[in-house]
Design an enzyme around this catalytic site. Structure first.
Site, PDB file in Angstrom:
ATOM      1  CD1 TRP A 127      -2.721   1.522   0.475  1.00  0.00           C
ATOM      2  CD2 TRP A 127      -2.132   1.782   2.626  1.00  0.00           C
ATOM      3  NE1 TRP A 127      -3.516   2.506   1.016  1.00  0.00           N
ATOM      4  CE2 TRP A 127      -3.165   2.686   2.330  1.00  0.00           C
ATOM      5  CE3 TRP A 127      -1.610   1.762   3.916  1.00  0.00           C
ATOM      6  CZ2 TRP A 127      -3.684   3.569   3.273  1.00  0.00           C
ATOM      7  CZ3 TRP A 127      -2.120   2.638   4.857  1.00  0.00           C
ATOM      8  CH2 TRP A 127      -3.145   3.526   4.534  1.00  0.00           C
ATOM      9  CG  ASP A 208      -1.999  -2.820   7.572  1.00  0.00           C
ATOM     10  OD1 ASP A 208      -3.159  -2.926   8.020  1.00  0.00           O
ATOM     11  OD2 ASP A 208      -1.597  -1.805   6.962  1.00  0.00           O
ATOM     12  CB  ALA A 210      -6.836  -2.951   6.224  1.00  0.00           C
ATOM     13  CE  LYS A 243     -10.567   0.089   3.231  1.00  0.00           C
ATOM     14  NZ  LYS A 243      -9.430   0.842   3.746  1.00  0.00           N
TER      15      LYS A 243
HETATM   16  C1  LMR Z   1      -7.003   2.066  -0.479  1.00  0.00           C
HETATM   17  O1  LMR Z   1      -5.909   1.491  -0.590  1.00  0.00           O
HETATM   18  O2  LMR Z   1      -7.637   2.485  -1.467  1.00  0.00           O
HETATM   19  C2  LMR Z   1      -7.616   2.252   0.882  1.00  0.00           C
HETATM   20  O3  LMR Z   1      -6.831   1.652   1.841  1.00  0.00           O
HETATM   21  C3  LMR Z   1      -7.938   3.666   1.163  1.00  0.00           C
HETATM   22  C4  LMR Z   1      -6.731   4.533   1.371  1.00  0.00           C
HETATM   23  O4  LMR Z   1      -6.733   5.276   2.367  1.00  0.00           O
HETATM   24  O5  LMR Z   1      -5.810   4.518   0.559  1.00  0.00           O
END
Ligand code: LMR
Length: 393
Positions: A127, A208, A210, A243
């Site tokens: 991410w 992590d 999520a 989520k």
């Molecule tokens: C995403 O990856 O789209 C989500 O986790 C929202 C974000 O805050 O980036």
């Protein structure tokens, strides 16, 4: 002073949200930011959340501060949801945080308190905000191989070979389930292999998680995290309720620090201290909604049923998209979409084709070709398949 500030690099996911908003075309398709949408394109407030909020509104008599770690009912309910009985509770320190992002940030700060020179190992890719938080805090990181773009699966051999190079005390960041951005995940057996290797290397796993409940189910999605919790002397976990409870804007997350029972009090004290330094008391409303649901059998059953509808809906969309692409491209190139889990899949399309799909078809996905499957519905799947087939064929 302020005139000395430099522009910060734009967050590519948030930038995409903005470009989508500004696009005047009808029929544009938002597959960018990770937000669940129902068949009508709405992000609903879940039934159990509405009911919990109603009860809280009626019963709440004060808005006075809660403790620095957050409401104990929340941290206990979340410990049970994420960890079940995989680790003795006296080994677990926990603080409520503003979302999973807050948990990750507090976890980074925590390990830096213990070891300012610590190195993180992150999956390639991960991410983007993980990387940006590591950069902001001046934390060195290296990537381990994770995604095999040719097959759309996890490059397990590459990952294990790179984790062999981890040094004692390094932090290894893992996605508990529904890997963001790729959608490709480890099997139970592969999690056990990772657990064995990290214990041998004396590395600190940082999970992590999520998207618990968005992949194979609430327990199945936490299985890897629980394997680690049951086998590692120490680990960190950052979890998000954005989520699975659909409470994105309430910023509801939690950081767990697991270690020797004799260290729990000090770990807890340091985590409380970091909350105090960074924002004082964590937000309470979302956390209270979560504990109200998890501690009430009826609300919990209704929440689980609705979450399950969302999860199976996403799986149906995955199957439908893979099938539409199979027909349109006359190949099994995109079959991995049906095998991936969670909101995201990385399609493995070049950036210029991602750009062409935005320009020619109004399809918005992240530049690395990550799509948010939960942004689709039965009507828009053929539209996406057509755009992919035309652009990539
Ligand atoms: C995403 O990856 O789209 C989500 O986790 C929202 C974000 O805050 O980036």
């Amino acid at each position: 002073m302020l005139d000395r500030l430099q522009d910060q690099p734009a967050d590519k996911i948030l930038m995409l949200m903005q470009s989508f908003k500004e696009d005047p075309r009808d029929g544009k398709l938002d597959l960018g930011v990770g937000v669940y949408k129902d068949a009508d394109g709405n992000t609903p407030v879940m039934r159990a959340v509405k009911e919990a909020e109603r009860r809280i509104l009626e019963a709440q008599t004060t808005k006075a501060y809660v403790g620095l770690a957050g409401d104990p009912a929340y941290t206990a309910a979340m410990r049970e949801l994420v960890l079940a009985g995989s680790v003795a509770s006296d080994r677990v320190a926990a603080v409520a945080t503003p979302g999973g992002t807050g948990a990750f940030r507090q976890g980074v700060d925590l390990v830096r308190l213990a070891n300012p020179g610590v190195t993180f190992h992150v999956s390639a890719p991960t991410w983007p905000n993980h990387l940006s938080i590591l950069k902001t805090t001046g934390t060195p990181f290296v990537e381990y191989r994770y995604f095999d773009a040719a097959t759309g699966e996890v490059d397990v051999d590459g990952m294990m070979a790179d984790l062999e190079k981890v040094s004692e005390g390094d932090v290894v960041l893992l996605h508990g389930c529904c890997h963001n951005p790729t959608g490709a995940n480890l099997t139970g057996e592969q999690w056990s292999g990772v657990a064995e290797l990290l214990a041998q290397k004396k590395a600190l796993p940082f999970v992590d998680i999520a998207y618990q409940g968005f992949g194979d189910g609430l327990d199945a999605d936490a299985a890897g995290t629980r394997i680690l919790a049951g086998t590692q002397p120490e680990m960190l976990i950052g979890a998000s309720c954005s989520k699975n409870f659909g409470i994105y804007r309430e910023r509801t997350g939690i950081l767990f620090g697991i270690g020797d029972a004799s260290d729990t009090k000090t770990t807890q004290g340091n985590m409380n201290h970091l909350n105090r330094q960074n924002y004082s008391f964590p937000p309470d409303h979302g956390a209270r909604v979560v504990s109200t649901i998890l501690d009430d059998a009826g609300l919990r059953a209704d929440w689980q049923a609705e979450l399950e509808e969302m999860r199976t809906g996403m799986l149906d969309l995955r199957r439908q998209l893979a099938e539409e692409l199979r027909q349109r491209t006359n190949s099994d190139t995109f079959d991995f979409i049906a095998r991936h889990r969670g909101m995201f899949s990385r399609l493995g399309i070049d950036a210029d084709k991602v750009e062409a799909m935005r320009r020619d078809y109004g399809v918005y996905m992240v530049g690395d070709s990550r799509i948010n499957v939960a942004g689709l519905n039965a009507r828009t799947v053929p539209q996406l398949a057509e755009a992919i087939a035309k652009t990539c064929g």
